[in-house]
Design an enzyme around this catalytic site. Structure first.
Site: not given
Length: 493
Positions: A465-466
């Site tokens: 998850v960026h």
């Protein structure tokens, strides 16, 4: 009902109103059992007392986390101007406000617990229990009256209390974790004696709240945790101003005419030193206080350390109808969530025809110091001890949280590593370790994955998850010993 008026009967008597006892009582009531919960808190050495909820709610996890959050907010205020906020230069901390608000929150939670017990049909008795025989318990009430209760099954979940050393003046002038959250005045210059979880966490938040803190430890800190990760935490606290006295052993405490506490101690070379402090906080371990239960009178076996001997599969003591869970049970990890889960599962086996037993493997934990450190599974040292150096591989990296960049916060201790088996087909993850932001929140998901048999290949094939710090786990490509540890910021994945 007094002893002279007869004897109350129930299916289950739970002794102890902490995390484990409450969970067991409520779950048993859900299955239709008639439950009585007896809880009584002896005042601390310095006279502090509280109500239902146990150590975790009253003098442990909850107030600790709230003080830790206050410390983190102080750091955020320093960062705020770099993120566009105009913050007054005169930022002050008020101990009384924090203390009173924490106390109010705890009181509200205690009230909610009592209301929930009543709604569940659980009878709550505020008194001190003493076994007459394996099914009969005498409860000494605060008004000096007594109640007799006959129970088919009994669960002992009385927890533990802080230890004090056999040192002149320690009990008269020092405090413990039973007292730190309710001090009438700010702690000021503080000496923390002991470097376990409690000592380290309290030293950290007091330091971040602006109080000078000295940490005295006779042995290496946090000995059961991964040594490399602990060294990062110690470096971070030292950089923040923590003074560390390694090898110190207090020999006496006395009050000075100015109202401070003079502490005398000796180092490993027997050299004597002394210094004055406003507060002396002992955190040298915890012990079980079960003498008042009269367990020896009915034949319940205890260990050399005073804990109650149990079968770790069934939680049963040496008597077939008496069980023990939580910190007071021998061989059980001293963690509130462990007690809570144990209590729930025990009630399910006793009254719900369930068969699930407590699994003590791969229990996650988090150290709430300013640099948070969380882990699940084996330390690097333990993995090598069990599987040998050739049977273990360690992937690691330093990283820079995006939140640290604008304020140019020090990220030199933000680090993670994953320990796995070298078996090519399995490469099972044996341990996950993380130092940095929101460590406790991050490790919870990995704990589930490790419990389900996570492999290194599965971890590295997961999409991150960026931009989060948790995604750094999916970027572990460098094995320890194969080259420099990566650590450059990678803002674009």
């Amino acid at each position: 009902m007094s002893a002279s008026e007869g004897m109350a009967k129930c299916d289950l008597l739970v002794i102890g109103g902490g995390s484990g006892g409450l969970a067991c009582a409520k779950e048993a009531a859900n299955f239709g059992a008639k439950v009585v919960l007896v809880d009584y808190v002896l005042p601390s050495v310095r006279g502090t007392c509280w109500g239902i909820g146990g150590t975790c709610l009253n003098v442990g996890c909850i107030p600790k986390k709230l003080m830790h959050h206050s410390a983190l907010l102080g750091l955020c205020l320093k960062d705020a101007k770099h993120f566009g906020w105009s913050v007054s230069e005169e930022v002050k901390f008020n101990w009384k406000t924090l203390r009173d608000n924490i106390a109010e929150q705890i009181n509200c939670t205690r009230t909610a617990i009592l209301e929930e017990l009543q709604a569940s049909g659980i009878e709550y008795i505020n008194g001190q229990a003493c076994f007459q025989d394996k099914n009969t318990i005498m409860v000494n009430m605060k008004d000096q009256s007594m109640r007799l209760i006959q129970a088919d099954k009994v669960v002992v979940a009385v927890g533990m209390r802080p230890k004090y050393p056999d040192v002149p003046g320690a009990r008269e002038y020092a405090i413990s974790s039973d007292d730190i959250f309710s001090l009438e005045t700010p702690p000021g210059k503080t000496l923390v004696v002991g470097a376990g979880f409690v000592g380290m966490e309290c030293a950290s938040y007091l330091l971040s709240l602006g109080f000078p803190v000295t940490l005295m430890t006779r042995s290496p800190p946090l000995q059961r945790l991964d040594k490399q990760m602990v060294s990062l935490v110690m470096r971070d606290m030292a950089d923040a101003g923590l003074r560390i006295l390694s090898g110190g052993l207090t020999t006496s405490l006395c009050k000075t005419p100015e109202g401070t506490i003079e502490v005398k101690w000796e180092d490993l070379d027997k050299k004597l030193s002394s210094e004055t402090f406003d507060t002396v906080f002992y955190s040298i371990g915890r012990e079980v206080d079960i003498e008042h239960l009269c367990l020896d009178h009915i034949g319940v076996k205890t260990s050399a350390s005073g804990k109650i001997v149990v079968d770790l599969q069934t939680d049963q003591t040496s008597l077939d109808n008496i069980f023990s869970i939580g910190d007071c049970a021998a061989g059980v990890p001293e963690l509130a969530p462990v007690a809570q889960m144990s209590g729930k599962l025990l009630a399910g086996r006793l009254f719900g025809q369930k068969k699930l037993h407590m699994d003590y493997k791969n229990i996650p934990t988090c150290l709430f110091t300013t640099l948070e450190y969380s882990s699940v599974g084996l330390s690097e040292e333990k993995a090598i001890e069990l599987y040998g150096e050739d049977g273990v591989q360690v992937h690691h990296m330093y990283y820079v949280p995006t939140e640290f960049t604008l304020a140019k916060r020090d990220s030199s201790k933000c680090y993670l590593k994953v320990i796995s088996s070298t078996e090519i087909e399995k490469n099972t993850v044996l341990g996950v370790h993380f130092a940095g932001l929101n460590a406790g929140e991050i490790i919870q998901g990995f704990a589930c994955a490790v419990k389900c048999g996570l492999t290194l290949d599965q971890l590295l094939s997961t999409v991150g998850v960026h931009p989060t710090v948790a995604q750094e786990f999916t970027k572990l490509r460098v094995r320890k010993g194969d080259g420099p540890c990566p650590g450059l910021p990678d803002y674009f994945g």
